[in-house]
Write a protein that holds these residues in place. Structure first.
Motif, PDB file in Angstrom:
ATOM      1  N   GLU A  75       3.622  -1.957  -8.499  1.00  0.00           N
ATOM      2  CA  GLU A  75       4.871  -1.622  -7.819  1.00  0.00           C
ATOM      3  C   GLU A  75       5.987  -2.554  -8.270  1.00  0.00           C
ATOM      4  OE1 GLU A  75       4.231  -1.410  -3.670  1.00  0.00           O
ATOM      5  OE2 GLU A  75       6.344  -1.052  -3.257  1.00  0.00           O
ATOM      6  N   ALA A  76       5.635  -3.828  -8.522  1.00  0.00           N
ATOM      7  CA  ALA A  76       6.652  -4.781  -8.975  1.00  0.00           C
ATOM      8  C   ALA A  76       7.268  -4.331 -10.291  1.00  0.00           C
ATOM      9  CB  ALA A  76       6.034  -6.171  -9.136  1.00  0.00           C
ATOM     10  N   VAL A  77       6.476  -3.671 -11.131  1.00  0.00           N
ATOM     11  CA  VAL A  77       6.981  -3.170 -12.416  1.00  0.00           C
ATOM     12  C   VAL A  77       8.090  -2.147 -12.177  1.00  0.00           C
ATOM     13  CG1 VAL A  77       6.313  -1.771 -14.401  1.00  0.00           C
ATOM     14  CG2 VAL A  77       4.886  -3.656 -13.694  1.00  0.00           C
ATOM     15  N   ALA A  78       7.873  -1.268 -11.213  1.00  0.00           N
ATOM     16  CA  ALA A  78       8.916  -0.280 -10.880  1.00  0.00           C
ATOM     17  C   ALA A  78      10.144  -0.959 -10.301  1.00  0.00           C
ATOM     18  CB  ALA A  78       8.360   0.739  -9.882  1.00  0.00           C
ATOM     19  N   ILE A  79       9.925  -2.006  -9.508  1.00  0.00           N
ATOM     20  CA  ILE A  79      11.064  -2.686  -8.887  1.00  0.00           C
ATOM     21  C   ILE A  79      11.912  -3.392  -9.932  1.00  0.00           C
ATOM     22  CG2 ILE A  79      11.645  -4.607  -7.351  1.00  0.00           C
ATOM     23  CD1 ILE A  79       9.335  -3.627  -5.616  1.00  0.00           C
ATOM     24  N   TYR A  80      11.267  -3.942 -10.976  1.00  0.00           N
ATOM     25  CA  TYR A  80      12.057  -4.541 -12.057  1.00  0.00           C
ATOM     26  C   TYR A  80      12.994  -3.501 -12.665  1.00  0.00           C
ATOM     27  CZ  TYR A  80       8.655  -8.409 -12.110  1.00  0.00           C
ATOM     28  OH  TYR A  80       7.848  -9.462 -11.775  1.00  0.00           O
ATOM     29  N   GLY A  81      12.497  -2.292 -12.863  1.00  0.00           N
ATOM     30  CA  GLY A  81      13.340  -1.216 -13.411  1.00  0.00           C
ATOM     31  C   GLY A  81      14.508  -0.904 -12.499  1.00  0.00           C
ATOM     32  N   VAL A  82      14.256  -0.904 -11.186  1.00  0.00           N
ATOM     33  CA  VAL A  82      15.320  -0.628 -10.224  1.00  0.00           C
ATOM     34  C   VAL A  82      16.374  -1.735 -10.251  1.00  0.00           C
ATOM     35  CG1 VAL A  82      15.829  -0.434  -7.757  1.00  0.00           C
ATOM     36  CG2 VAL A  82      13.894   0.758  -8.717  1.00  0.00           C
ATOM     37  N   ILE A  83      15.911  -2.997 -10.293  1.00  0.00           N
ATOM     38  CA  ILE A  83      16.850  -4.123 -10.297  1.00  0.00           C
ATOM     39  C   ILE A  83      17.786  -4.016 -11.498  1.00  0.00           C
ATOM     40  CG2 ILE A  83      17.010  -6.626 -10.632  1.00  0.00           C
ATOM     41  CD1 ILE A  83      14.432  -6.910  -9.062  1.00  0.00           C
ATOM     42  N   VAL A  84      17.191  -3.777 -12.668  1.00  0.00           N
ATOM     43  CA  VAL A  84      18.021  -3.734 -13.875  1.00  0.00           C
ATOM     44  C   VAL A  84      18.932  -2.507 -13.858  1.00  0.00           C
ATOM     45  CG1 VAL A  84      17.958  -3.527 -16.377  1.00  0.00           C
ATOM     46  CG2 VAL A  84      16.445  -5.100 -15.235  1.00  0.00           C
ATOM     47  N   ALA A  85      18.469  -1.388 -13.337  1.00  0.00           N
ATOM     48  CA  ALA A  85      19.329  -0.200 -13.258  1.00  0.00           C
ATOM     49  C   ALA A  85      20.547  -0.478 -12.377  1.00  0.00           C
ATOM     50  CB  ALA A  85      18.547   0.992 -12.725  1.00  0.00           C
ATOM     51  N   ILE A  86      20.327  -1.187 -11.267  1.00  0.00           N
ATOM     52  CA  ILE A  86      21.453  -1.505 -10.380  1.00  0.00           C
ATOM     53  C   ILE A  86      22.409  -2.482 -11.070  1.00  0.00           C
ATOM     54  CG2 ILE A  86      22.078  -2.681  -8.237  1.00  0.00           C
ATOM     55  CD1 ILE A  86      19.597  -1.442  -7.000  1.00  0.00           C
ATOM     56  N   ILE A  87      21.854  -3.477 -11.775  1.00  0.00           N
ATOM     57  CA  ILE A  87      22.713  -4.420 -12.486  1.00  0.00           C
ATOM     58  C   ILE A  87      23.531  -3.685 -13.542  1.00  0.00           C
ATOM     59  CG2 ILE A  87      22.672  -6.337 -14.141  1.00  0.00           C
ATOM     60  CD1 ILE A  87      20.336  -7.493 -12.580  1.00  0.00           C
ATOM     61  N   LEU A  88      22.877  -2.770 -14.271  1.00  0.00           N
ATOM     62  CA  LEU A  88      23.581  -2.068 -15.351  1.00  0.00           C
ATOM     63  C   LEU A  88      24.681  -1.168 -14.800  1.00  0.00           C
ATOM     64  CD1 LEU A  88      20.694  -1.035 -17.777  1.00  0.00           C
ATOM     65  CD2 LEU A  88      22.229  -2.978 -17.937  1.00  0.00           C
ATOM     66  N   GLN A  89      24.430  -0.524 -13.665  1.00  0.00           N
ATOM     67  CA  GLN A  89      25.475   0.377 -13.165  1.00  0.00           C
ATOM     68  C   GLN A  89      26.669  -0.408 -12.623  1.00  0.00           C
ATOM     69  OE1 GLN A  89      26.528   1.378  -9.900  1.00  0.00           O
ATOM     70  NE2 GLN A  89      25.289  -0.112  -8.818  1.00  0.00           N
TER      71      GLN A  89
ATOM     72  N   THR B   2      -6.803  -1.264   9.386  1.00  0.00           N
ATOM     73  CA  THR B   2      -5.385  -1.003   9.700  1.00  0.00           C
ATOM     74  C   THR B   2      -4.563  -2.254   9.434  1.00  0.00           C
ATOM     75  OG1 THR B   2      -5.937  -1.498  11.979  1.00  0.00           O
ATOM     76  CG2 THR B   2      -5.730   0.815  11.393  1.00  0.00           C
ATOM     77  N   GLY B   3      -5.160  -3.447   9.666  1.00  0.00           N
ATOM     78  CA  GLY B   3      -4.438  -4.680   9.368  1.00  0.00           C
ATOM     79  C   GLY B   3      -4.102  -4.780   7.897  1.00  0.00           C
ATOM     80  N   VAL B   4      -5.032  -4.355   7.050  1.00  0.00           N
ATOM     81  CA  VAL B   4      -4.827  -4.400   5.596  1.00  0.00           C
ATOM     82  C   VAL B   4      -3.670  -3.485   5.208  1.00  0.00           C
ATOM     83  CG1 VAL B   4      -5.881  -3.714   3.413  1.00  0.00           C
ATOM     84  CG2 VAL B   4      -7.176  -5.042   5.043  1.00  0.00           C
ATOM     85  N   ILE B   5      -3.686  -2.271   5.751  1.00  0.00           N
ATOM     86  CA  ILE B   5      -2.635  -1.300   5.412  1.00  0.00           C
ATOM     87  C   ILE B   5      -1.278  -1.779   5.909  1.00  0.00           C
ATOM     88  CG2 ILE B   5      -1.854   1.071   5.741  1.00  0.00           C
ATOM     89  CD1 ILE B   5      -4.244   1.036   4.017  1.00  0.00           C
ATOM     90  N   GLU B   6      -1.282  -2.368   7.131  1.00  0.00           N
ATOM     91  CA  GLU B   6       0.001  -2.853   7.679  1.00  0.00           C
ATOM     92  C   GLU B   6       0.592  -3.938   6.797  1.00  0.00           C
ATOM     93  OE1 GLU B   6      -0.743  -2.427  12.459  1.00  0.00           O
ATOM     94  OE2 GLU B   6      -0.460  -4.422  11.586  1.00  0.00           O
ATOM     95  N   LYS B   7      -0.280  -4.898   6.408  1.00  0.00           N
ATOM     96  CA  LYS B   7       0.205  -6.008   5.561  1.00  0.00           C
ATOM     97  C   LYS B   7       0.747  -5.459   4.243  1.00  0.00           C
ATOM     98  CE  LYS B   7      -2.978  -9.491   6.869  1.00  0.00           C
ATOM     99  NZ  LYS B   7      -4.142 -10.240   6.516  1.00  0.00           N
ATOM    100  N   PHE B   8       0.020  -4.504   3.675  1.00  0.00           N
ATOM    101  CA  PHE B   8       0.430  -3.936   2.394  1.00  0.00           C
ATOM    102  C   PHE B   8       1.780  -3.236   2.530  1.00  0.00           C
ATOM    103  CE2 PHE B   8       0.029  -2.254  -1.738  1.00  0.00           C
ATOM    104  CZ  PHE B   8       0.373  -0.925  -1.701  1.00  0.00           C
ATOM    105  N   PHE B   9       1.942  -2.478   3.612  1.00  0.00           N
ATOM    106  CA  PHE B   9       3.176  -1.729   3.822  1.00  0.00           C
ATOM    107  C   PHE B   9       4.360  -2.675   4.004  1.00  0.00           C
ATOM    108  CE2 PHE B   9       5.511   1.972   4.701  1.00  0.00           C
ATOM    109  CZ  PHE B   9       6.344   1.732   5.773  1.00  0.00           C
ATOM    110  N   ILE B  10       4.149  -3.720   4.827  1.00  0.00           N
ATOM    111  CA  ILE B  10       5.237  -4.665   5.071  1.00  0.00           C
ATOM    112  C   ILE B  10       5.600  -5.391   3.776  1.00  0.00           C
ATOM    113  CG2 ILE B  10       5.852  -6.799   6.289  1.00  0.00           C
ATOM    114  CD1 ILE B  10       4.116  -5.765   8.615  1.00  0.00           C
ATOM    115  N   THR B  11       4.590  -5.796   3.010  1.00  0.00           N
ATOM    116  CA  THR B  11       4.861  -6.476   1.734  1.00  0.00           C
ATOM    117  C   THR B  11       5.632  -5.564   0.791  1.00  0.00           C
ATOM    118  OG1 THR B  11       2.767  -7.637   1.964  1.00  0.00           O
ATOM    119  CG2 THR B  11       3.815  -7.735  -0.167  1.00  0.00           C
TER     120      THR B  11
END
Lengths: 182, 118
Positions: A75-89, B2-11
């Motif tokens: 997911e962090a990989v996708a977020i890097y793309g979002v960050i740079v897209a916002i910076i570029l725009q 459910t604790g695992v899913i909650e932590k993951f979602f919040i993160t």
């Protein structure tokens, strides 16, 4: 001023805004492709990590909580793309039409385009890398839990690939300045 | 679970919101001193701080996940599945013994038969 028509002229007369917009699209679009789906025959990111994790968790439910780290990396990989897209725009500015094909305008358009390509393709391969490592991590953790930390270290090195692309992309886009209104 | 899913979602939510909040606060002047930076420096600093924030959230999640104590070392099969499997083994044994009239010693049933003989 008369110019002879040639392919070089066709390339130079494409509006720099076109290049900038395509760069922004590539930075987010290709990053998310690497974070989640697949490229050629290589399964990427959450697609492969998620399915391996769910399959391995049938026989070893204890692996779920720790192996979600791999999904977070993807997911962090996708977020890097979002960050740079916002910076570029935020780097897009209007220039008067007389300045549209000035050298500085072209430079700014090409810088934004290059930044988008850098980030997009670096995140694409980083997503494939992290996805496949994350999948192996889930499967080997299900067999032997002492292997988890070792494979996580390899995964951290894999995610650094995307980080390199993001750093270079941000530096590249920082000096994209359009000509001031004359 | 459910604790695992909650932590993951919040993160995940924090991982999305923190860099976007940092980028927008630099550009809309919520950070004191940010408006005095040149455009180039503003891009560089806001970009790097956003990327560092994502990595901090990831590091924090790794620490939280590693600190969780393991629930049990042996996987426990689902009891309903186990009961249905035992019932089907007993059923096939009864059908086999009633048709042939001798003890079956096939590989699958060897444990069941050892238990009966002892």
């Amino acid at each position: 001023m008369t110019r002879s028509s040639s392919w070089l002229q066709a390339l130079v007369r494409i509006s720099p805004y076109t290049f900038a917009a395509i760069g922004i699209a590539i930075s987010i679009g290709v990053s998310v492709l690497g974070a989640a789906w697949y490229w050629d025959l290589l399964l990427a990111g959450i697609y492969i990590t998620g399915s391996s994790l769910i399959g391995a968790a049938i026989k070893a439910p204890r692996i779920t909580s720790k192996n979600l780290i791999s999904v977070i990396f993807c997911e962090a990989v996708a977020i890097y793309g979002v960050i740079v897209a916002i910076i570029l725009q935020t780097k897009l500015e209007s220039v008067p039409s007389s300045q549209l094909y000035a050298a500085e305008s072209l430079r700014a358009g090409y810088a934004i385009f290059a930044s988008g390509i850098i980030v997009g393709f670096a995140n694409l391969v980083c997503g494939i890398c992290v996805g496949i490592i994350g999948s192996s991590c889930a499967l080997s953790d299900a067999q032997n839990s002492s292997l988890f930390v070792k494979i996580l270290v390899i995964e951290i090195f894999g995610s650094a690939l995307g980080l390199f692309g993001v750093i270079v992309g941000i530096i590249m886009s920082a000096q994209a300045t359009w000509p001031a209104k004359a | 679970m459910t604790g695992v899913i909650e932590k993951f979602f919040i993160t995940s939510m924090v991982m999305w919101m923190a860099p976007l909040a940092i980028l927008y606060s630099f550009y809309y002047g919520y950070i004191p001193g940010a408006s005095q930076l040149s455009a180039e420096n503003k891009t560089l600093i806001s970009g790097f701080i956003a990327v560092i924030s994502v990595n901090l959230v990831i590091g924090f999640y790794i620490c939280m996940a590693m600190k969780e104590s393991p629930s049990s070392s042996n996987p426990q099969p689902d009891p309903k599945f186990l009961a249905e499997a035992k019932a089907s083994i007993n059923q096939s044994e009864n059908a086999a013994s009633s048709s042939t009239g001798v003890d079956q010693t096939s590989g699958k049933d060897s444990d069941q038969n050892k238990g009966k003989m002892e």
